[in-house]
Structures are given as structure tokens and as C-alpha cells.
Design a protein around this motif. Structure first.
Motif, PDB file in Angstrom:
ATOM      1  N   GLU A   1      22.106  60.694  26.213  1.00 25.63           N
ATOM      2  CA  GLU A   1      22.581  59.920  27.362  1.00 25.63           C
ATOM      3  C   GLU A   1      22.068  60.524  28.669  1.00 25.63           C
ATOM      4  O   GLU A   1      21.627  59.801  29.568  1.00 25.63           O
ATOM      5  CB  GLU A   1      24.109  59.876  27.363  1.00 25.63           C
ATOM      6  CG  GLU A   1      24.687  59.073  28.511  1.00 25.63           C
ATOM      7  CD  GLU A   1      26.206  59.082  28.554  1.00 25.63           C
ATOM      8  OE1 GLU A   1      26.751  58.386  29.424  1.00 25.63           O
ATOM      9  OE2 GLU A   1      26.844  59.795  27.754  1.00 25.63           O
ATOM     10  N   LEU A   2      22.093  61.845  28.773  1.00 29.14           N
ATOM     11  CA  LEU A   2      21.577  62.524  29.965  1.00 29.14           C
ATOM     12  C   LEU A   2      20.091  62.240  30.140  1.00 29.14           C
ATOM     13  O   LEU A   2      19.645  61.926  31.247  1.00 29.14           O
ATOM     14  CB  LEU A   2      21.823  64.028  29.865  1.00 29.14           C
ATOM     15  CG  LEU A   2      21.193  64.892  30.961  1.00 29.14           C
ATOM     16  CD1 LEU A   2      21.761  64.542  32.331  1.00 29.14           C
ATOM     17  CD2 LEU A   2      21.388  66.367  30.638  1.00 29.14           C
ATOM     18  N   ALA A   3      19.332  62.341  29.068  1.00 31.63           N
ATOM     19  CA  ALA A   3      17.889  62.094  29.154  1.00 31.63           C
ATOM     20  C   ALA A   3      17.599  60.671  29.617  1.00 31.63           C
ATOM     21  O   ALA A   3      16.763  60.452  30.501  1.00 31.63           O
ATOM     22  CB  ALA A   3      17.239  62.358  27.798  1.00 31.63           C
ATOM     23  N   ARG A   4      18.296  59.709  29.044  1.00 32.90           N
ATOM     24  CA  ARG A   4      18.091  58.301  29.444  1.00 32.90           C
ATOM     25  C   ARG A   4      18.459  58.094  30.920  1.00 32.90           C
ATOM     26  O   ARG A   4      17.757  57.385  31.645  1.00 32.90           O
ATOM     27  CB  ARG A   4      18.902  57.367  28.569  1.00 32.90           C
ATOM     28  CG  ARG A   4      18.397  57.285  27.148  1.00 32.90           C
ATOM     29  CD  ARG A   4      19.226  56.294  26.326  1.00 32.90           C
ATOM     30  NE  ARG A   4      18.935  56.404  24.927  1.00 32.90           N
ATOM     31  CZ  ARG A   4      17.882  55.889  24.323  1.00 32.90           C
ATOM     32  NH1 ARG A   4      16.992  55.232  25.038  1.00 32.90           N
ATOM     33  NH2 ARG A   4      17.690  56.036  23.021  1.00 32.90           N
ATOM     34  N   TYR A   5      19.534  58.726  31.348  1.00 32.22           N
ATOM     35  CA  TYR A   5      19.962  58.610  32.736  1.00 32.22           C
ATOM     36  C   TYR A   5      18.904  59.181  33.682  1.00 32.22           C
ATOM     37  O   TYR A   5      18.546  58.552  34.683  1.00 32.22           O
ATOM     38  CB  TYR A   5      21.300  59.334  32.921  1.00 32.22           C
ATOM     39  CG  TYR A   5      21.817  59.306  34.342  1.00 32.22           C
ATOM     40  CD1 TYR A   5      22.498  58.209  34.830  1.00 32.22           C
ATOM     41  CD2 TYR A   5      21.610  60.392  35.197  1.00 32.22           C
ATOM     42  CE1 TYR A   5      22.977  58.187  36.131  1.00 32.22           C
ATOM     43  CE2 TYR A   5      22.088  60.375  36.495  1.00 32.22           C
ATOM     44  CZ  TYR A   5      22.768  59.270  36.964  1.00 32.22           C
ATOM     45  OH  TYR A   5      23.224  59.244  38.248  1.00 32.22           O
TER      46      TYR A   5
ATOM     47  N   LEU B   1      10.955  57.821  35.616  1.00 31.15           N
ATOM     48  CA  LEU B   1       9.938  58.438  34.762  1.00 31.15           C
ATOM     49  C   LEU B   1       9.299  57.440  33.804  1.00 31.15           C
ATOM     50  O   LEU B   1       8.132  57.555  33.487  1.00 31.15           O
ATOM     51  CB  LEU B   1      10.536  59.619  33.984  1.00 31.15           C
ATOM     52  CG  LEU B   1      11.039  60.759  34.855  1.00 31.15           C
ATOM     53  CD1 LEU B   1      11.683  61.833  33.991  1.00 31.15           C
ATOM     54  CD2 LEU B   1       9.922  61.345  35.684  1.00 31.15           C
ATOM     55  N   GLU B   2      10.057  56.475  33.348  1.00 33.00           N
ATOM     56  CA  GLU B   2       9.502  55.469  32.441  1.00 33.00           C
ATOM     57  C   GLU B   2       8.396  54.685  33.152  1.00 33.00           C
ATOM     58  O   GLU B   2       7.318  54.498  32.634  1.00 33.00           O
ATOM     59  CB  GLU B   2      10.606  54.526  31.958  1.00 33.00           C
ATOM     60  CG  GLU B   2      10.186  53.631  30.823  1.00 33.00           C
ATOM     61  CD  GLU B   2       9.906  54.404  29.552  1.00 33.00           C
ATOM     62  OE1 GLU B   2       8.976  54.003  28.831  1.00 33.00           O
ATOM     63  OE2 GLU B   2      10.587  55.388  29.272  1.00 33.00           O
ATOM     64  N   GLN B   3       8.674  54.279  34.358  1.00 29.69           N
ATOM     65  CA  GLN B   3       7.685  53.544  35.144  1.00 29.69           C
ATOM     66  C   GLN B   3       6.481  54.434  35.420  1.00 29.69           C
ATOM     67  O   GLN B   3       5.345  54.001  35.307  1.00 29.69           O
ATOM     68  CB  GLN B   3       8.305  53.071  36.464  1.00 29.69           C
ATOM     69  CG  GLN B   3       7.316  52.329  37.338  1.00 29.69           C
ATOM     70  CD  GLN B   3       7.957  51.900  38.656  1.00 29.69           C
ATOM     71  OE1 GLN B   3       9.139  52.126  38.904  1.00 29.69           O
ATOM     72  NE2 GLN B   3       7.177  51.268  39.493  1.00 29.69           N
TER      73      GLN B   3
END
Length: 91
Positions: free
Chosen positions: A70-74, A81-83
Motif C-alpha cells: 500500500e505504501l509503495a502504491r501510494y 513515478l508511474e507516469q
């Protein structure tokens, strides 16, 4: 956005313990900028540390492993970072 601007991460948290609740409330009152998730306390964390392996390898579906996911996704979302990764690979 800088990582320092994101907020404080509460770790080794156990909402059943009064001390943890008090610490959480104090941090919230004094600092205010707390991440919307916590990393819970767990025995498997110590085991993973001793074994020098990621918690996800030791207990993939455990509460602490899910907390870190959950922390990583947040952070990926907050820091864009995904973009950034998609731009880097030309997508």
C-alpha cells in the motif's frame, strides 16, 4: 514534489496498544502531516530481517507485506513515478 513533503510514516504500529495510540496522536498533533497508512508491527518483520529477505518472500499475504505494498502504491501515485516510468520507456 519532494519525498520530504509527503509526510511521516508511522511504523511498527499496533492499534491495540495504548502507547502506539498515544504516539500516533502526538505525532498527528505535533507534525500533522502523516501518511494515510501505517506499517503494522509483526513478528515476521524480525524473522525477515534475520533471514535477510523481503517480508513479501516470507509472508506474502501478511498484514505487514500488504502495508508495504500500500505504501509503495501510494508513493508511486504521489510522486508520479508511474507516469515518469512510462515517459522514460516511450509509452
Amino acid at each position: 514534489m519532494r519525498i520530504a513533503d509527503i509526510g511521516v510514516l508511522i511504523s511498527r504500529h499496533d492499534e491495540r496498544r495504548r502507547a502506539c495510540k498515544a504516539i500516533f496522536e502526538t505525532v498527528q498533533e505535533k507534525i500533522g502531516n502523516i501518511l494515510p497508512m501505517v506499517i503494522h508491527a509483526g513478528a515476521k518483520v524480525g524473522e525477515a530481517s534475520i533471514a535477510r529477505m523481503p517480508i513479501r518472500k516470507l509472508e506474502k499475504d501478511g498484514k505487514v507485506a500488504k502495508d508495504f505494498e500500500e505504501l509503495a502504491r501510494y508513493l508511486i501515485d504521489k510522486l508520479g513515478l508511474e507516469q515518469h516510468n512510462q515517459e522514460a520507456i516511450g509509452n
